[in-house]
Write a protein that holds these residues in place. Structure first.
Motif, PDB file in Angstrom:
ATOM      1  N   ARG A 121       2.672   8.521  10.672  1.00 15.77           N
ATOM      2  CA  ARG A 121       2.091   7.261  10.212  1.00 15.77           C
ATOM      3  C   ARG A 121       0.762   6.990  10.926  1.00 15.77           C
ATOM      4  O   ARG A 121      -0.198   6.510  10.321  1.00 15.77           O
ATOM      5  N   MET A 124      -2.024   8.999   9.281  1.00 15.68           N
ATOM      6  CA  MET A 124      -2.140   8.844   7.816  1.00 15.68           C
ATOM      7  C   MET A 124      -1.815  10.158   7.102  1.00 15.68           C
ATOM      8  O   MET A 124      -2.619  10.650   6.291  1.00 15.68           O
ATOM      9  N   TRP A 126      -0.565  11.356   4.527  1.00 16.61           N
ATOM     10  CA  TRP A 126      -0.206  11.171   3.121  1.00 16.61           C
ATOM     11  C   TRP A 126      -1.480  11.153   2.301  1.00 16.61           C
ATOM     12  O   TRP A 126      -2.588  11.052   2.832  1.00 16.61           O
ATOM     13  N   ASN A 128      -3.531   8.980  -0.253  1.00 16.24           N
ATOM     14  CA  ASN A 128      -3.627   7.573  -0.635  1.00 16.24           C
ATOM     15  C   ASN A 128      -3.963   7.472  -2.128  1.00 16.24           C
ATOM     16  O   ASN A 128      -5.112   7.609  -2.533  1.00 16.24           O
ATOM     17  N   ASP A 130      -2.618   4.801  -4.094  1.00 12.99           N
ATOM     18  CA  ASP A 130      -2.230   3.469  -4.575  1.00 12.99           C
ATOM     19  C   ASP A 130      -3.278   2.937  -5.555  1.00 12.99           C
ATOM     20  O   ASP A 130      -4.470   3.037  -5.326  1.00 12.99           O
ATOM     21  N   ASP A 195      -9.897  10.252   3.048  1.00 13.26           N
ATOM     22  CA  ASP A 195      -9.580   9.565   4.302  1.00 13.26           C
ATOM     23  C   ASP A 195      -9.748  10.496   5.508  1.00 13.26           C
ATOM     24  O   ASP A 195      -9.197  10.232   6.580  1.00 13.26           O
TER      25      ASP A 195
END
Length: 250
Positions: A121, A124, A126, A128, A130, A195
Motif C-alpha cells: 500500500r 502504490m 496497483w 490506478n 478508478d 504513477d
C-alpha cells in the motif's frame, strides 16, 4: 533419515504472547509426502514423540501448489514453502520446523504477514484505473518487456525474501525486496507508469531502497526465482535519475 518414521521437531507457541517451546513428533513414513502432508498426519493424531496427547500443530496453507505463499515456514533453518518441501529430498533428521522469525507469530507455525500488504500500500502497488471511462483492452507490452515483467508478477507475498534479508527486522522500517520488486513491475505497466514518480518518491525516504544492504539473500531463497536484486539495481538507477531531476526542477 529413517524410512520407518519421519521425525519432526516443531517450534511451537500457544499464542502471540506465549513463550515458544520445541515439541517432537514421529510420523509413520509414506513415500511422496511433503511437510504439509506430514503436519496433516500430526493433526489427525496429535500425539508427541513421548506418547503424550497434545494440541494439533497450527500452520497455514491454501493452494498446496506453491502459488499462494501461505505455508511459508523455516524448514531446517531455510525459509521455504512447506507444500514444495518434499520429505524424500530432506536428508536431515529430525526435520526442524519453525515459523518465520521476521513476522509476528499467531500460533505455532502460523504468522501474520500483514506488514507485507501494508508495504504494498505504501508503494502504490496497483494500477490506478478508478473512473467511469471505458477500460477496454489493457495496454500491450513489448514482448521483450513482457518476458521479464511476467517473472516479477509471480510474487506471492510469501515472506521468504523478508525472512532472509538481514535489513528486515522489528527495529527497521525497511519495506523489503518484495515491495521494491512490485514498484518496478507497476512502473513498467502501460497504465501503472502514470504513477511512476509517486512510487519512486515512496521508496526514496525512510525504509526505502537506501536501506537495502545488498546482501542478495533474497534472490537465493525466492521460491519463484524472481530476479529481486535486478529489480533493486534497476530502481537504484531510476531513483537516482528521479532525484536529480527533482533537484534541478526546484
Amino acid at each position: 533419515m529413517s524410512r520407518e518414521f519421519i521425525h519432526l521437531k516443531v517450534k511451537r507457541q500457544d499464542d502471540a504472547n506465549s513463550q515458544s517451546y520445541w515439541e517432537e513428533f514421529k510420523i509413520p513414513y509414506k513415500p511422496n509426502m511433503n511437510v504439509v502432508s506430514v503436519l496433516m498426519e500430526v493433526r489427525k493424531n496429535p500425539v508427541n514423540a513421548n506418547g503424550q496427547k497434545v494440541s494439533p500443530v497450527v500452520w497455514e496453507c491454501n493452494c498446496l501448489e506453491e502459488v499462494c505463499g501461505a505455508c511459508s515456514m523455516r524448514v531446517n533453518g531455510k525459509p521455504r514453502q512447506a507444500c514444495s518441501a518434499l520429505i524424500d529430498k530432506i536428508d536431515q533428521s529430525p526435520i526442524m520446523l519453525e515459523p518465520l522469525s521476521k513476522f509476528p507469530v499467531i500460533r505455532d507455525l502460523m504468522i501474520d504477514r500483514q506488514i507485507m500488504f501494508d508495504n504494498l500500500r505504501k508503494v502504490m502497488a496497483w494500477v490506478n484505473v478508478d473512473g467511469s471511462w471505458d477500460l477496454g483492452r489493457g495496454p500491450r507490452f513489448a514482448e521483450k518487456t513482457r518476458v521479464w515483467a511476467y517473472h516479477l508478477s509471480r510474487c506471492m507475498t510469501c515472506g521468504c525474501c523478508m525472512e532472509a534479508c538481514p535489513n528486515v527486522s522489528s527495529k527497521s522500517p525497511f519495506i523489503g525486496p518484495a515491495a521494491l520488486n512490485q514498484v518496478r513491475l507497476f512502473n513498467v505497466h502501460g497504465l501503472g507508469s502514470m504513477d511512476k514518480e509517486k512510487r519512486l518518491d515512496s521508496i526514496m525516504g525512510v525504509g526505502g531502497i537506501t536501506d537495502c544492504g545488498n546482501s542478495q539473500n533474497c534472490v537465493q531463497v525466492c521460491p519463484k526465482d524472481i530476479p529481486l536484486t535486478t529489480s533493486i539495481a534497476d530502481l537504484n538507477k531510476d531513483t537516482t535519475i528521479h532525484g536529480i531531476k527533482r533537484f534541478l526542477n526546484k
